[in-house]
Design a protein around this motif. Sequence first.
Motif, PDB file in Angstrom:
ATOM      1  N   GLN A   6     -36.994  34.999 -10.426  1.00  0.00           N
ATOM      2  CA  GLN A   6     -35.801  35.011 -11.564  1.00  0.00           C
ATOM      3  C   GLN A   6     -34.694  35.662 -10.780  1.00  0.00           C
ATOM      4  OE1 GLN A   6     -37.306  36.489 -15.142  1.00  0.00           O
ATOM      5  NE2 GLN A   6     -35.023  36.610 -16.077  1.00  0.00           N
ATOM      6  N   HIS A   7     -33.411  35.409 -11.237  1.00  0.00           N
ATOM      7  CA  HIS A   7     -32.329  35.978 -10.739  1.00  0.00           C
ATOM      8  C   HIS A   7     -31.448  36.302 -11.882  1.00  0.00           C
ATOM      9  CE1 HIS A   7     -33.526  35.120  -6.501  1.00  0.00           C
ATOM     10  NE2 HIS A   7     -33.787  33.868  -7.042  1.00  0.00           N
ATOM     11  N   GLU A   8     -30.596  37.197 -11.735  1.00  0.00           N
ATOM     12  CA  GLU A   8     -29.293  37.707 -12.684  1.00  0.00           C
ATOM     13  C   GLU A   8     -28.244  37.882 -11.683  1.00  0.00           C
ATOM     14  OE1 GLU A   8     -32.556  39.987 -15.600  1.00  0.00           O
ATOM     15  OE2 GLU A   8     -31.267  41.088 -14.400  1.00  0.00           O
ATOM     16  N   ILE A   9     -27.170  37.340 -12.328  1.00  0.00           N
ATOM     17  CA  ILE A   9     -25.829  37.736 -11.513  1.00  0.00           C
ATOM     18  C   ILE A   9     -25.115  38.049 -12.396  1.00  0.00           C
ATOM     19  CG2 ILE A   9     -24.012  36.844 -10.196  1.00  0.00           C
ATOM     20  CD1 ILE A   9     -25.745  34.317  -9.428  1.00  0.00           C
ATOM     21  N   ASP A  10     -24.452  39.371 -12.243  1.00  0.00           N
ATOM     22  CA  ASP A  10     -23.583  40.158 -13.175  1.00  0.00           C
ATOM     23  C   ASP A  10     -22.082  39.834 -12.889  1.00  0.00           C
ATOM     24  OD1 ASP A  10     -25.712  41.459 -14.706  1.00  0.00           O
ATOM     25  OD2 ASP A  10     -25.846  43.007 -13.282  1.00  0.00           O
ATOM     26  N   GLY A  11     -21.185  40.053 -13.966  1.00  0.00           N
ATOM     27  CA  GLY A  11     -19.751  39.553 -13.449  1.00  0.00           C
ATOM     28  C   GLY A  11     -19.115  39.646 -14.847  1.00  0.00           C
ATOM     29  N   THR A  12     -17.658  39.242 -14.878  1.00  0.00           N
ATOM     30  CA  THR A  12     -16.969  39.406 -15.981  1.00  0.00           C
ATOM     31  C   THR A  12     -15.998  38.041 -15.931  1.00  0.00           C
ATOM     32  OG1 THR A  12     -15.156  40.546 -14.573  1.00  0.00           O
ATOM     33  CG2 THR A  12     -16.593  41.877 -15.976  1.00  0.00           C
ATOM     34  N   LEU A  13     -15.767  37.814 -16.908  1.00  0.00           N
ATOM     35  CA  LEU A  13     -14.527  36.825 -17.368  1.00  0.00           C
ATOM     36  C   LEU A  13     -13.332  37.186 -17.661  1.00  0.00           C
ATOM     37  CD1 LEU A  13     -14.097  33.459 -17.642  1.00  0.00           C
ATOM     38  CD2 LEU A  13     -14.129  33.951 -19.879  1.00  0.00           C
ATOM     39  N   ARG A  14     -12.180  37.290 -16.841  1.00  0.00           N
ATOM     40  CA  ARG A  14     -11.002  37.768 -17.231  1.00  0.00           C
ATOM     41  C   ARG A  14     -10.228  36.623 -17.654  1.00  0.00           C
ATOM     42  NH1 ARG A  14      -8.102  42.360 -17.938  1.00  0.00           N
ATOM     43  NH2 ARG A  14      -6.018  42.387 -16.643  1.00  0.00           N
TER      44      ARG A  14
END
Length: 166
Positions: free
Chosen positions: A134-142
């Motif tokens: 299982q993987h989780e990639i954190d980020g943001t949408l600007r």
Amino acid sequence: MRLSVVAGLLLGAGTLLNAGVLTAQMGNMNGNAEKAKSYVIYDAEPQAIPAGKRSVVEMRFRVVDGFHVNSHTPKSELLIPTKVDLQPAAGVKAETAEYPAGTAYSFSFSPNDKLDVYAGDFTVKLPVVARAGQHEIDGTLRYQACDHAACYPPRSLPIQVVFTAK
């Protein structure tokens, strides 16, 4: 004509900023801070892909009715493009995100100038190769949201891409 669109956007944004400051000040006077409005919703549904093979995970977004956001490649360098920024994740090799094509949009005060926008649902695809698990990639949408009359200050929406490589 292009300058008139930009001038209209800036004038509208300035008016909204002033209105926002006034509203914020009124909220402080009443002891209730107003929450910042989000114009885009992220669908964080978990996904499954094959382990060790190049696959694509999708980031699905919905622009709130009555608004649109600039596409990833807006028609003017003065407009803020929609962009996903992701943090590296262990066991995942991610390539460059692929954005959908925008649709043409013009404001009523400048009907001949077309902007490139996203409205309603849009999906950004992320090619990845991931080891099993299982993987989780954190980020943001600007993004910068606009309605039929003006554009609003840019926002950053936290996102988390969750998927399992089997």
